[in-house]
Design a protein around this motif. Sequence first.
Motif, short mmCIF file in Angstrom:
data_model
loop_
_atom_site.label_atom_id
_atom_site.label_comp_id
_atom_site.label_asym_id
_atom_site.label_seq_id
_atom_site.Cartn_x
_atom_site.Cartn_y
_atom_site.Cartn_z
N UNK A 1 -10.71 1.20 -4.89
CA UNK A 1 -10.16 2.53 -5.17
C UNK A 1 -10.76 3.53 -4.21
N UNK A 2 -9.90 4.31 -3.57
CA UNK A 2 -10.35 5.33 -2.62
C UNK A 2 -10.15 6.71 -3.25
N UNK B 1 -6.61 8.69 -3.78
CA UNK B 1 -5.59 8.68 -2.73
C UNK B 1 -4.95 7.32 -2.55
N UNK B 2 -5.71 6.26 -2.82
CA UNK B 2 -5.19 4.91 -2.62
C UNK B 2 -5.85 3.94 -3.59
N UNK B 3 -5.11 2.90 -3.96
CA UNK B 3 -5.67 1.76 -4.66
C UNK B 3 -5.24 0.51 -3.89
N UNK B 4 -6.20 -0.23 -3.37
CA UNK B 4 -5.93 -1.42 -2.56
C UNK B 4 -6.19 -2.68 -3.38
N UNK C 1 -15.42 11.09 1.06
CA UNK C 1 -14.67 9.90 0.70
C UNK C 1 -15.56 8.93 -0.07
N UNK C 2 -15.01 8.34 -1.13
CA UNK C 2 -15.73 7.32 -1.88
C UNK C 2 -14.84 6.12 -2.10
N UNK C 3 -15.38 4.93 -1.82
CA UNK C 3 -14.68 3.67 -2.05
C UNK C 3 -15.42 2.89 -3.13
N UNK D 1 0.84 -1.19 0.00
CA UNK D 1 0.00 0.00 0.00
C UNK D 1 0.87 1.24 0.00
N UNK D 2 0.60 2.15 -0.91
CA UNK D 2 1.25 3.46 -0.92
C UNK D 2 0.19 4.53 -0.74
N UNK D 3 0.50 5.54 0.03
CA UNK D 3 -0.45 6.61 0.31
C UNK D 3 -0.03 7.86 -0.45
N UNK D 4 -0.83 8.21 -1.44
CA UNK D 4 -0.46 9.29 -2.36
C UNK D 4 -0.75 10.67 -1.81
N UNK D 5 -1.76 10.76 -0.98
CA UNK D 5 -2.14 12.08 -0.46
C UNK D 5 -2.91 11.90 0.84
#
Length: 442
Positions: A378-379, A392-395, A359-361, A347-351
């Motif tokens: 996708x967050x 911000x994230x892709x899990x 927030x939307x998942x 996991x990398x946190x872009x922002x």
Amino acid sequence: MVFFPSVMAVCRVAVRLDVRLLSRCTLSTVSSHERNPMTVEELNGKLNKLMGTPPGYRQFPPDRSHLDEELAESQDSLPIRCMKDSYDEVLIPLSTSGTLQDRYTNVMGAVRMGRVMEDMDTFAVWLCQKHISNPKVKSDVTPYTIVTAQVDDISFEYFKPKVWNDMRLTGNVVGAGKTSMEVRVCCESHIAGEWRHFTTAHFTMVARNSTNTKGAFVNKLVPQGPEEEKLHEQAMLRKKNRIQDEQISLDKNPPTHEEQQLIFQKYMKTVHPSFSMNHLDNRKLPENAVWMSSTIHSSEMHPHPQNKNHHNTFFGGTLMRLANELGWLCAFYHATTRPKLAHISKIEFRASVPIESFLKFTAMVAHVEKNFLQVVVICETTDLISKVTMTTNTFYFTFETQSGQREVFPSTYIEALTHVQGVRHFNKYKKVLQQRGLPQPM
């Protein structure tokens, strides 16, 4: 890279050897009973005091800018540390707390791993603060802000921890650069009088100044003894492997010839048998298959102050828990049976996510192989004023089910690329199984 303050993360099982070497993940010479480890509630209280952020509503975080004068001007001005300096334990006393059981349990009586991930994230921050020793700091409030840059892959043991058994987190800093630290956190469940390992997480943490605007020097780490030297060598190996892992991203590595062939073969299985230009849009699914788009599930929320961290942004551990729970729901709908979380990709946190944003998942089944599902979540965050939305994230979650599942087919090119990315992550999981000496998916 923009670092996400105080977020979660997790185990690179290629280093499973270190779990076998130190099955209880302890460098301490004192047993748990003698140590009387702090509880997770006490951990949060200590961090609140250390950061100067007591509980209670505040529209703006306390001003910490005056603390910058206590930061070190160079790394050489800080004393050298070893791994035992940062070692600590924290207890999640599920067996004696009905309140905690309600918070951590699912409907089947198993522990919600998302809750434990939140605690592991918080614990990683605490261990970094323990590693840092700065003679210039005179007050009880630290000038350091600890943020999480990324979390390595996490894999889980096959058993499911039950909510009536205590859980324990142990860990320490295993590597340190000028401003960064790698933290190893083990999670165990107390079963039949013994602590049983469940997962190990490796966090890449970064030290920032009091206002989280620039980096701050941390102490060098020099391993002492064979155990610490082994853990340090593995940390250096993981650091090297992270560069290679970047090739799994389509941003860095477009689809290969074999992957383009995979996309073409998937497409050809859905077109008219005669295959002419007149039938390109006349697509039909094979038996026991669904379109990827039909597996999509989403959720939206407006964060509240209870979701914030010490820096007044959305707590990353909660972000990971919400993504994990939506991913599980997506897998359950597709499998129609209760899936088991087997693996979480790096996991990398872009922002960072402001508390005052939306927030939307969005979750989708990206790949199916035998009885395994690869789910992508996708967050996205939307600014309330500008209405600008950014990812911000892709899990990527790997779930295991009891039997084989319906195959998924992309209907658009972007879905085809998502499928390729899912295949890459699942192939990486299979390598993890091989490195652990475990059987491949059958």
